[in-house]
Design an enzyme around this catalytic site. Structure first.
Site: not given
Ligand code: E4P
Length: 218
Positions: A27, A56, A82-84
């Site tokens: 997402t 996310a 976790i998307k960074v």
């Protein structure tokens, strides 16, 4: 190759997952905006449908706040990744989160050197954006090939997630190169099953079956 769906639509995820078991979901803020629903609630719902990494995306500008946001998302479910962004701050956040056993997906990757830095920071997934490179007149798929070579040269365990997929040819090429994962918009997912010869073949078999039934009744 693992198949993820690139969407925040619960309906699309349910439909696709009913056809083949999805390996994960990605997402981003734009996809969430499209659905107009609460981000955390949506993520929670997705984790109930798909048993695999669910990405996310953080939106903070600095590493400490990205890590805070990431820790908060990670509380939702063990499958949350976790998307960074691929920036020095993003890579600092990646190290903080990875050290706490929270898996990271480094996003917005447009060069092989960025992918190398992401692997060195310990990212679990790296997301090269194929379609957006094609959009500016570069060959996005070359990037997947380069990252694959670099990671295998040095044995990096980071998984290559081909993102920004626009059409089925992207999927086939990513699979031929050996990308670990391809994340698909629902429209492309549907296209993977389609072929005009399949449709005409089904029609011909059904027509012949009808003819046989009519002949037997005479
Ligand atoms: C997935 O993780 C990415 O956010 C997504 O594939 C980007 O796709 P787009 O270039 O079509 O927005």
């Amino acid at each position: 190759m693992k198949i993820f769906l690139d969407t925040a639509s619960i309906d699309e995820i349910k439909k696709a997952n009913g056809v083949i078991p999805l390996d994960g979901v990605t997402t981003n803020p734009s996809l969430i905006m499209k659905e107009g629903k609460d981000y955390k609630e949506t993520l929670k719902e997705i984790t109930k449908i798909v048993d695999g990494p669910i990405s996310a995306e953080t939106i903070s500008p600095d590493a400490a706040s990205m890590a805070r946001e990431g820790k908060d998302f990670a509380k939702i479910h063990k499958n949350i990744v976790i998307k960074v962004p691929m920036t020095p701050e993003g890579m600092k956040a990646c190290r903080i989160l990875t050290a706490q056993n929270i898996r990271v997906n480094t996003t917005l990757v447009f060069s092989a050197n960025q992918a190398l830095m992401a692997a060195k920071a310990g990212t679990f997934l790296v997301s090269p954006f194929i379609g957006r490179l094609d959009d500016i007149g570069q060959t996005g798929m070359d990037l997947i090939r380069e990252i694959k070579t670099i990671y295998s040269n040095y044995g990096y365990r980071t998984q290559i997630l081909a993102a920004s997929i626009r059409h089925p040819i992207h999927v086939k090429e990513a699979a031929l190169i050996g990308a670990d994962i391809c994340t698909l918009p629902y429209k492309v997912f549907e296209q993977l099953f389609q072929h005009s010869l399949t449709d005409s073949g089904i029609k011909k078999f059904l027509d012949d079956w009808d003819k046989l039934q009519k002949g037997l009744k005479k």
